[in-house]
Motif scaffolding. Structure first.
Motif, PDB file in Angstrom:
ATOM      1  N   VAL A  39      18.110   6.699  45.018  1.00 58.65           N
ATOM      2  CA  VAL A  39      17.029   7.331  44.248  1.00 58.65           C
ATOM      3  C   VAL A  39      17.426   8.774  43.960  1.00 58.65           C
ATOM      4  O   VAL A  39      17.666   9.552  44.883  1.00 58.65           O
ATOM      5  N   VAL A  40      17.492   9.122  42.679  1.00 59.62           N
ATOM      6  CA  VAL A  40      17.793  10.501  42.278  1.00 59.62           C
ATOM      7  C   VAL A  40      16.815  10.892  41.172  1.00 59.62           C
ATOM      8  O   VAL A  40      16.700  10.190  40.155  1.00 59.62           O
ATOM      9  N   MET A  41      16.103  11.988  41.382  1.00 58.77           N
ATOM     10  CA  MET A  41      15.186  12.517  40.368  1.00 58.77           C
ATOM     11  C   MET A  41      15.808  13.773  39.774  1.00 58.77           C
ATOM     12  O   MET A  41      16.108  14.720  40.507  1.00 58.77           O
ATOM     13  N   LYS A  42      15.976  13.768  38.476  1.00 53.04           N
ATOM     14  CA  LYS A  42      16.689  14.837  37.799  1.00 53.04           C
ATOM     15  C   LYS A  42      15.758  15.604  36.869  1.00 53.04           C
ATOM     16  O   LYS A  42      15.656  15.316  35.683  1.00 53.04           O
ATOM     17  N   MET A 127       6.552   7.431  36.847  1.00 51.74           N
ATOM     18  CA  MET A 127       7.796   7.659  36.102  1.00 51.74           C
ATOM     19  C   MET A 127       8.964   6.885  36.722  1.00 51.74           C
ATOM     20  O   MET A 127       9.822   6.365  36.015  1.00 51.74           O
ATOM     21  N   LEU A 128       8.986   6.786  38.045  1.00 50.74           N
ATOM     22  CA  LEU A 128      10.067   6.047  38.700  1.00 50.74           C
ATOM     23  C   LEU A 128      10.016   4.559  38.379  1.00 50.74           C
ATOM     24  O   LEU A 128      11.053   3.891  38.313  1.00 50.74           O
ATOM     25  N   THR A 129       8.806   4.027  38.198  1.00 47.86           N
ATOM     26  CA  THR A 129       8.670   2.602  37.904  1.00 47.86           C
ATOM     27  C   THR A 129       8.701   2.307  36.409  1.00 47.86           C
ATOM     28  O   THR A 129       8.695   1.148  36.015  1.00 47.86           O
ATOM     29  N   GLY A 130       8.728   3.345  35.572  1.00 47.58           N
ATOM     30  CA  GLY A 130       8.742   3.140  34.128  1.00 47.58           C
ATOM     31  C   GLY A 130       7.374   2.942  33.520  1.00 47.58           C
ATOM     32  O   GLY A 130       7.257   2.686  32.327  1.00 47.58           O
ATOM     33  N   GLU A 131       6.329   3.071  34.326  1.00 46.38           N
ATOM     34  CA  GLU A 131       4.971   2.947  33.784  1.00 46.38           C
ATOM     35  C   GLU A 131       4.643   4.119  32.869  1.00 46.38           C
ATOM     36  O   GLU A 131       3.862   3.986  31.936  1.00 46.38           O
ATOM     37  N   GLU A 132       5.222   5.255  33.159  1.00 50.52           N
ATOM     38  CA  GLU A 132       5.107   6.430  32.302  1.00 50.52           C
ATOM     39  C   GLU A 132       6.523   6.911  31.969  1.00 50.52           C
ATOM     40  O   GLU A 132       7.409   6.908  32.841  1.00 50.52           O
ATOM     41  N   ALA A 133       6.745   7.311  30.729  1.00 49.14           N
ATOM     42  CA  ALA A 133       8.040   7.885  30.346  1.00 49.14           C
ATOM     43  C   ALA A 133       8.014   9.385  30.613  1.00 49.14           C
ATOM     44  O   ALA A 133       7.057  10.068  30.246  1.00 49.14           O
ATOM     45  N   ASP A 138      15.130  12.763  33.995  1.00 46.49           N
ATOM     46  CA  ASP A 138      15.428  11.344  34.165  1.00 46.49           C
ATOM     47  C   ASP A 138      15.366  11.027  35.654  1.00 46.49           C
ATOM     48  O   ASP A 138      15.345  11.924  36.503  1.00 46.49           O
ATOM     49  N   ALA A 139      15.318   9.758  35.966  1.00 47.13           N
ATOM     50  CA  ALA A 139      15.429   9.294  37.343  1.00 47.13           C
ATOM     51  C   ALA A 139      16.412   8.142  37.365  1.00 47.13           C
ATOM     52  O   ALA A 139      16.478   7.346  36.419  1.00 47.13           O
ATOM     53  N   VAL A 140      17.165   8.052  38.448  1.00 48.47           N
ATOM     54  CA  VAL A 140      18.175   7.010  38.582  1.00 48.47           C
ATOM     55  C   VAL A 140      17.845   6.185  39.815  1.00 48.47           C
ATOM     56  O   VAL A 140      17.660   6.729  40.914  1.00 48.47           O
ATOM     57  N   ILE A 141      17.738   4.872  39.632  1.00 48.03           N
ATOM     58  CA  ILE A 141      17.502   3.938  40.731  1.00 48.03           C
ATOM     59  C   ILE A 141      18.751   3.062  40.863  1.00 48.03           C
ATOM     60  O   ILE A 141      19.019   2.224  40.001  1.00 48.03           O
ATOM     61  N   GLY A 142      19.521   3.301  41.914  1.00 43.31           N
ATOM     62  CA  GLY A 142      20.728   2.512  42.116  1.00 43.31           C
ATOM     63  C   GLY A 142      21.696   2.565  40.958  1.00 43.31           C
ATOM     64  O   GLY A 142      22.215   1.531  40.532  1.00 43.31           O
ATOM     65  N   SER A 143      21.916   3.731  40.398  1.00 39.19           N
ATOM     66  CA  SER A 143      22.821   3.993  39.271  1.00 39.19           C
ATOM     67  C   SER A 143      22.263   3.577  37.924  1.00 39.19           C
ATOM     68  O   SER A 143      22.927   3.709  36.904  1.00 39.19           O
ATOM     69  N   HIS A 144      21.001   3.102  37.873  1.00 36.13           N
ATOM     70  CA  HIS A 144      20.387   2.699  36.610  1.00 36.13           C
ATOM     71  C   HIS A 144      19.318   3.724  36.204  1.00 36.13           C
ATOM     72  O   HIS A 144      18.400   4.016  36.978  1.00 36.13           O
ATOM     73  N   VAL A 146      16.038   5.151  34.502  1.00 33.05           N
ATOM     74  CA  VAL A 146      14.741   4.570  34.147  1.00 33.05           C
ATOM     75  C   VAL A 146      14.409   4.814  32.682  1.00 33.05           C
ATOM     76  O   VAL A 146      13.502   4.175  32.139  1.00 33.05           O
ATOM     77  N   THR A 147      15.121   5.717  32.029  1.00 30.16           N
ATOM     78  CA  THR A 147      14.851   5.971  30.612  1.00 30.16           C
ATOM     79  C   THR A 147      15.722   5.130  29.692  1.00 30.16           C
ATOM     80  O   THR A 147      15.350   4.885  28.548  1.00 30.16           O
ATOM     81  N   SER A 148      16.874   4.668  30.171  1.00 26.31           N
ATOM     82  CA  SER A 148      17.767   3.894  29.306  1.00 26.31           C
ATOM     83  C   SER A 148      18.103   2.509  29.835  1.00 26.31           C
ATOM     84  O   SER A 148      18.610   1.674  29.097  1.00 26.31           O
ATOM     85  N   ASP A 149      17.836   2.240  31.110  1.00 28.01           N
ATOM     86  CA  ASP A 149      18.163   0.939  31.693  1.00 28.01           C
ATOM     87  C   ASP A 149      17.067   0.524  32.661  1.00 28.01           C
ATOM     88  O   ASP A 149      17.318   0.188  33.819  1.00 28.01           O
ATOM     89  N   LEU A 150      15.826   0.541  32.166  1.00 28.88           N
ATOM     90  CA  LEU A 150      14.663   0.350  33.025  1.00 28.88           C
ATOM     91  C   LEU A 150      14.641  -1.035  33.672  1.00 28.88           C
ATOM     92  O   LEU A 150      14.292  -1.170  34.851  1.00 28.88           O
TER      93      LEU A 150
END
Length: 460
Positions: A39-42, A127-133, A138-144, A146-150
């Motif tokens: 989990v990385v929040m940027k 935002m982490l779950t993609g319910e809100e953009a 950006d946030a990254v969940i396991g290298s993915h 949430v804004t481009s590979d939700l």
């Protein structure tokens, strides 16, 4: 733009806490340690703009029909695209729910987000779950991302939302079995997985055995072939996800009753179990113990801390309670007004911002005279101690030591020198109780000047 980012970082670093700054700089460096974090929040940011006219009426329908609905109203500033419409008077102005969050959670860590209601914790989860953009960042969940590979990011998530999240027509056992199949748990492992979680959250007695699916039914499709499930019609999809069998109801076990009839606490337990079924790499738990009795809370703490995070999976939870974060979290960030105002281990936060230490002591003799003599002895040897509470019948004393008044070494040396008579003092339980954790929260909220969260206001 690097110049804009540099200017923004410079202005931010002048006011942010040293530990928050260090975390931000570590995330921005994107080194090997950060790259390995699930989990990385940027720099997450989210602002809600007031809705006006027709847009305020249509907002609920826009949200339900599109994952990222049009997010500006006729009266809103069109230079800020991507901001969600919310109800309210235009004169109230924009609400900055999250204002630049930089955090990284390594494997196996339970990370806590603390704050009063409205601090931005739930918006961060949305935002982490993609319910809100996010508006920015950006946030990254396991290298993915949430804004481009939700879709890929969501496959790694287990989520326990803040509000009721149960399917009332299903039993608790059926609901967990459905989530297990959605998560790709092998069919033969589902009965054990479901029963284990139901027992751990207290919805199934420990003597109950796992129920296997009827052998007369056709086998469930291979979880790896998820297309065979998602392409099914709604009735067929439900039958497949439930395994083609309905459990017997009213059998005396909560797990086999329709969960729509559960108490609020039992619904909370089931929602938590649904978030953890299938052992997701990342579990997001939004106030997971709200409404639970103390015994159930301790059971949840053991499940989340020892079994889930202890197995190398990451947990991010929100809470109002410093006690909960002390029991579970390796690190904590306190959020005020959408910002991270401090970050570190619970012990470090208490050392930096706590109001002092609390001594819980027990007299050798349970009488008013013994307690009075012990208080007098304590006053002579630890003059800065303030007797906050005493119980003559139980022979117990609680004394508060202001932060910086004396060292812990002096406290322990003093207690070792206590007279060995029947009226002598001894630590109760684990002895020196550390700084009052909730003082850290109150201190940070008061220091920010944010509204709410005063004495007892919003804190558990």
């Amino acid at each position: 733009d690097p110049d804009i980012r540099s200017e923004s970082d410079s202005s931010t670093s002048e006011t942010e806490d040293e530990d928050v700054q260090a975390e931000r700089e570590a995330v921005q460096s994107d080194g090997p340690r950060i790259a390995s974090c699930p989990v990385v929040m940027k720099g997450l940011k989210k602002t809600y703009w007031p809705a006006t006219g027709l847009s305020s009426i249509l907002t609920p329908f826009l949200h339900s029909s599109h994952p990222h609905p049009p997010t500006h109203s006729p009266g809103a500033d069109q230079s800020h695209p991507g901001h969600t419409v919310t109800s309210g008077a235009e004169s109230e102005g924009p609400v900055k729910a999250v204002q630049g969050l930089w955090l990284a959670v390594p494997p196996g860590e339970c990370f806590g987000l603390l704050g009063v209601n409205g601090a931005g914790k739930t918006t961060t989860f949305r935002m982490l779950t993609g319910e809100e953009a996010p508006d920015e960042g950006d946030a990254v969940i396991g290298s993915h991302s949430v804004t481009s590979d939700l879709a890929a990011a969501r496959q790694l998530l287990g989520y326990c939302p803040q509000f009721e999240a149960v399917l009332g027509a299903l039993t608790g056992r059926e609901m967990l079995a459905m989530y297990a199949r959605l998560r790709g748990v092998p069919e033969e492992a589902i009965p054990h997985e479901v029963s284990h979680l139901l027992k751990r959250v207290g919805l199934l007695s420990s003597s109950s055995k796992s129920r296997s699916r009827s052998s007369a039914l056709p086998p469930h499709p291979d979880p790896a072939g998820s297309s065979s499930i998602t392409s099914a019609s709604s009735p067929g999809l439900l039958i497949k996800l439930l395994g083609g069998v309905r459990t017997r109801r009213g059998a005396g076990e909560q797990a086999d009753n329709a969960c729509g009839r559960y108490s609020g606490g039992n619904k909370r337990k089931l929602a938590l179990a649904a978030a953890l079924v299938g052992s997701p790499a990342v579990a997001l738990l939004d106030e997971p113990t709200t409404g639970l009795d103390p015994g159930s809370k301790r059971g949840v703490w053991a499940l989340v801390g020892r079994e889930h995070a202890g197995a190398g999976r990451s947990v991010v939870l929100t809470s109002h309670s410093m006690e909960e974060c002390e029991a579970l979290c390796g690190r904590v960030t306190i959020m005020v007004g959408g910002r991270a105002v401090c970050c570190g281990t619970p012990l470090r936060l208490k050392e930096r911002f706590g109001g002092g230490h609390v001594l819980e002591l027990r007299c050798g003799e349970r009488s008013e005279g013994a307690v009075a003599a012990a208080c007098a002895w304590l006053g002579r040897h630890l003059p800065h101690a303030h007797i906050a509470w005493c119980d003559a019948a139980g022979g117990r004393i609680e004394a508060a030591l202001p932060r910086g008044s004396t060292s812990l070494a002096t406290v322990f040396e003093t207690m070792e020198s206590a007279p060995k008579s029947s009226a002598g003092l001894r630590p109760a339980g684990n002895g020196e109780g550390g700084a009052a954790g909730q003082d850290v929260l109150s201190h940070q909220h008061a220091a920010s000047g944010a509204p709410g969260g005063s004495s007892g206001g919003g804190w558990e």
